[in-house]
Design a protein around this motif. Structure first.
Motif, PDB file in Angstrom:
ATOM      1  N   ALA A  90       0.834  -1.204   0.000  1.00  0.00           N
ATOM      2  CA  ALA A  90       0.000   0.000   0.000  1.00  0.00           C
ATOM      3  C   ALA A  90       0.870   1.255   0.000  1.00  0.00           C
ATOM      4  O   ALA A  90       0.349   2.355   0.114  1.00  0.00           O
ATOM      5  CB  ALA A  90      -0.931   0.013   1.206  1.00  0.00           C
ATOM      6  N   SER A  91       2.195   1.064  -0.127  1.00  0.00           N
ATOM      7  CA  SER A  91       3.118   2.208  -0.009  1.00  0.00           C
ATOM      8  C   SER A  91       4.245   2.118  -1.029  1.00  0.00           C
ATOM      9  O   SER A  91       5.422   2.115  -0.657  1.00  0.00           O
ATOM     10  CB  SER A  91       3.689   2.260   1.410  1.00  0.00           C
ATOM     11  N   PRO A  92       3.925   2.041  -2.324  1.00  0.00           N
ATOM     12  CA  PRO A  92       4.972   1.955  -3.337  1.00  0.00           C
ATOM     13  C   PRO A  92       5.694   3.281  -3.522  1.00  0.00           C
ATOM     14  O   PRO A  92       5.217   4.329  -3.068  1.00  0.00           O
ATOM     15  CB  PRO A  92       4.187   1.585  -4.606  1.00  0.00           C
ATOM     16  N   GLU A  93       6.824   3.245  -4.213  1.00  0.00           N
ATOM     17  CA  GLU A  93       7.526   4.496  -4.513  1.00  0.00           C
ATOM     18  C   GLU A  93       6.691   5.399  -5.415  1.00  0.00           C
ATOM     19  O   GLU A  93       6.671   6.611  -5.258  1.00  0.00           O
ATOM     20  CB  GLU A  93       8.866   4.213  -5.213  1.00  0.00           C
ATOM     21  N   PHE A  94       6.002   4.791  -6.373  1.00  0.00           N
ATOM     22  CA  PHE A  94       5.239   5.550  -7.364  1.00  0.00           C
ATOM     23  C   PHE A  94       3.878   4.894  -7.577  1.00  0.00           C
ATOM     24  O   PHE A  94       3.721   3.689  -7.374  1.00  0.00           O
ATOM     25  CB  PHE A  94       5.979   5.596  -8.712  1.00  0.00           C
ATOM     26  N   ALA A  99       5.573  -1.192  -8.140  1.00  0.00           N
ATOM     27  CA  ALA A  99       6.742  -1.583  -7.342  1.00  0.00           C
ATOM     28  C   ALA A  99       7.263  -2.940  -7.795  1.00  0.00           C
ATOM     29  O   ALA A  99       8.473  -3.197  -7.760  1.00  0.00           O
ATOM     30  CB  ALA A  99       6.373  -1.609  -5.865  1.00  0.00           C
ATOM     31  N   ALA A 100       6.355  -3.821  -8.226  1.00  0.00           N
ATOM     32  CA  ALA A 100       6.775  -5.147  -8.695  1.00  0.00           C
ATOM     33  C   ALA A 100       7.733  -5.043  -9.872  1.00  0.00           C
ATOM     34  O   ALA A 100       8.666  -5.841 -10.001  1.00  0.00           O
ATOM     35  CB  ALA A 100       5.548  -5.976  -9.083  1.00  0.00           C
ATOM     36  N   SER A 101       7.525  -4.046 -10.738  1.00  0.00           N
ATOM     37  CA  SER A 101       8.417  -3.898 -11.893  1.00  0.00           C
ATOM     38  C   SER A 101       9.814  -3.477 -11.452  1.00  0.00           C
ATOM     39  O   SER A 101      10.811  -3.831 -12.104  1.00  0.00           O
ATOM     40  CB  SER A 101       7.834  -2.895 -12.895  1.00  0.00           C
ATOM     41  N   ARG A 111      12.552 -10.210 -18.500  1.00  0.00           N
ATOM     42  CA  ARG A 111      11.164 -10.578 -18.775  1.00  0.00           C
ATOM     43  C   ARG A 111      10.606 -11.341 -17.578  1.00  0.00           C
ATOM     44  O   ARG A 111      11.244 -12.274 -17.075  1.00  0.00           O
ATOM     45  CB  ARG A 111      11.082 -11.435 -20.031  1.00  0.00           C
ATOM     46  N   CYS A 112       9.421 -10.954 -17.150  1.00  0.00           N
ATOM     47  CA  CYS A 112       8.779 -11.625 -16.016  1.00  0.00           C
ATOM     48  C   CYS A 112       7.318 -11.197 -15.973  1.00  0.00           C
ATOM     49  O   CYS A 112       6.989 -10.049 -16.299  1.00  0.00           O
ATOM     50  CB  CYS A 112       9.476 -11.237 -14.713  1.00  0.00           C
ATOM     51  N   ALA A 113       6.431 -12.101 -15.582  1.00  0.00           N
ATOM     52  CA  ALA A 113       5.035 -11.730 -15.364  1.00  0.00           C
ATOM     53  C   ALA A 113       4.917 -11.027 -14.018  1.00  0.00           C
ATOM     54  O   ALA A 113       5.549 -11.437 -13.034  1.00  0.00           O
ATOM     55  CB  ALA A 113       4.139 -12.970 -15.390  1.00  0.00           C
ATOM     56  N   LEU A 114       4.098  -9.964 -13.965  1.00  0.00           N
ATOM     57  CA  LEU A 114       3.956  -9.164 -12.752  1.00  0.00           C
ATOM     58  C   LEU A 114       2.487  -8.988 -12.402  1.00  0.00           C
ATOM     59  O   LEU A 114       1.657  -8.714 -13.269  1.00  0.00           O
ATOM     60  CB  LEU A 114       4.570  -7.771 -12.937  1.00  0.00           C
ATOM     61  N   ALA A 148       5.408  -6.043   1.025  1.00  0.00           N
ATOM     62  CA  ALA A 148       6.393  -5.014   1.380  1.00  0.00           C
ATOM     63  C   ALA A 148       5.669  -3.735   1.762  1.00  0.00           C
ATOM     64  O   ALA A 148       4.676  -3.368   1.136  1.00  0.00           O
ATOM     65  CB  ALA A 148       7.348  -4.750   0.226  1.00  0.00           C
ATOM     66  N   GLU A 149       6.172  -3.057   2.781  1.00  0.00           N
ATOM     67  CA  GLU A 149       5.522  -1.819   3.223  1.00  0.00           C
ATOM     68  C   GLU A 149       6.561  -0.837   3.734  1.00  0.00           C
ATOM     69  O   GLU A 149       7.464  -1.197   4.501  1.00  0.00           O
ATOM     70  CB  GLU A 149       4.511  -2.120   4.326  1.00  0.00           C
TER      71      GLU A 149
END
Length: 362
Positions: A90-94, A99-101, A111-114, A148-149
């Motif tokens: 609930a607290s990503p950088e952007f 954030a997963a990317s 390459r990865c599924a997100l 992650a938070e």
């Protein structure tokens, strides 16, 4: 398309910086009454900011990467084998990119599924269910599920540059409650001896109730030029009384539904992994919520949580407790395990019941 076996291959966690105990925090933000401290039961927490000046020491995605690398090392799997990342925060950088990317980037994966879940305490359990399903149907083979938070950057404006005695009591309650961190689980498809999965539940019971917690600011609730007039650009509003009153009812509903869905009885459970299962403000209303005295007593022997050592951490909470419980011998091979979380934001719950593998880790 045929179903394949899925197993839990490894777990890992990451807590930023040195622990900040209550004595140190008291010098920065003022005191809480002893009975309140006893009620929330948090003795220490980790923050990704320097508590003296608010400087960022790391980031959400870097904490997530660190937890993922530890889980992969525990599983004996190289990062390049990962083809699915499911992250809850609930607290990503952007707002975007996800954030997963950035975790993908940090792990060196072209390459990865997100998939990213925007949630608090329930998010990691929801993310695990998503990953289990995508591995079981053969869509992917190796998944890292992360919670992650980074909450402390939202807390800093409550006390930085202020006399500790001038910090509002309701802000102190928030400051003493929350911590930062990340935790991860590695799942592998195609195993000959998969993790037996009994059932999953998920619902929101707050459709007709005011939120128990809100993170306000930076969204689109009102025009941005009006948001600048707020006392704080970003703020956390916590309805402690509402959570104490209604939270246990949500938990008991979730517990009963998960037992019913899984076909298990409470006596068959070896561990019940919770975000904050022993906090007095949370458990004192269980009897009124309909949990029998006998079941309440049994549940207390099953609870696995580490709230006192990490604080309320939102998305990573269940996975932090799981990793800690596994390494401390409270989550044992071959036992039935429930991962059960409720989230105060709008009284959401998510639960997953499974038989813990005989072997986890290389």
């Amino acid at each position: 398309m045929t179903d394949v076996q899925v197993t839990i291959a490894g777990t890992g966690s990451y807590l930023p910086g040195d622990p900040i105990d209550n004595d140190r925090l008291e010098k920065l933000v003022g005191t809480l009454p002893a009975e309140v401290l006893d009620g929330i039961q948090v003795r220490r927490r980790h923050w990704m900011i320097d508590p003296v000046d608010g400087a960022h020491l790391t980031s959400n995605s870097r904490m997530a990467e660190a937890a993922a690398r530890r889980a992969l090392a525990h599983a004996g799997i190289e990062p390049e084998e990962v083809d699915l990342i499911v992250l809850s925060t609930a607290s990503p950088e952007f707002h975007l990119p996800t954030a997963a990317s950035y975790v993908q980037e940090h792990l060196g994966l072209e390459r990865c599924a997100l998939i990213e879940v925007r949630a608090g305490c329930v998010g990691a359990v929801q993310a695990l269910d998503i990953a289990f399903r995508q591995l079981a149907d053969g869509t992917h083979r190796t998944a890292v599920v992360i919670g992650a938070e980074a909450i402390s950057p939202l807390l800093a404006p409550m006390f930085l540059g202020r006399d500790p005695d001038a910090v509002r009591m309701r802000d102190r309650l928030t400051l003493f409650n929350f911590g930062d961190g990340a935790a991860a689980v590695v799942l592998r498809g195609g195993s000959d001896t998969g993790t037996h999965r009994y059932g999953y539940v998920n619902a929101c019971l707050g459709g007709h109730r005011a939120p128990g917690m809100r993170v306000i600011g930076g969204g689109t609730d009102i025009p941005l030029h009006e948001q600048r007039n707020r006392k704080r650009l970003i703020d956390i509003a916590l309805d402690a009384n509402g959570v104490a009153e209604y939270g246990p009812r949500v938990f008991v509903t979730a517990l009963r539904e998960l037992l019913d869905r899984s076909g298990l009885r409470l006596e068959q459970i070896g561990a019940c992994v919770l975000p904050e299962g022993n906090a007095e403000y949370f458990t004192r209303e269980f009897a009124d919520a309909g949990l029998s005295e006998a079941d309440f007593a049994l549940l207390q022997t099953l609870v696995v949580e580490n709230l006192a050592d990490v604080g309320a951490t939102g998305s990573p909470a269940v996975l932090l407790a799981l990793d800690d419980g596994l390494r401390g011998g409270r989550v044992r091979p071959g036992e039935n395990v429930m991962l059960l979380a409720i989230e105060a934001s709008r009284y959401v719950y998510a639960g997953l019941a499974l038989r813990w593998p005989e072997t986890v880790g290389k």
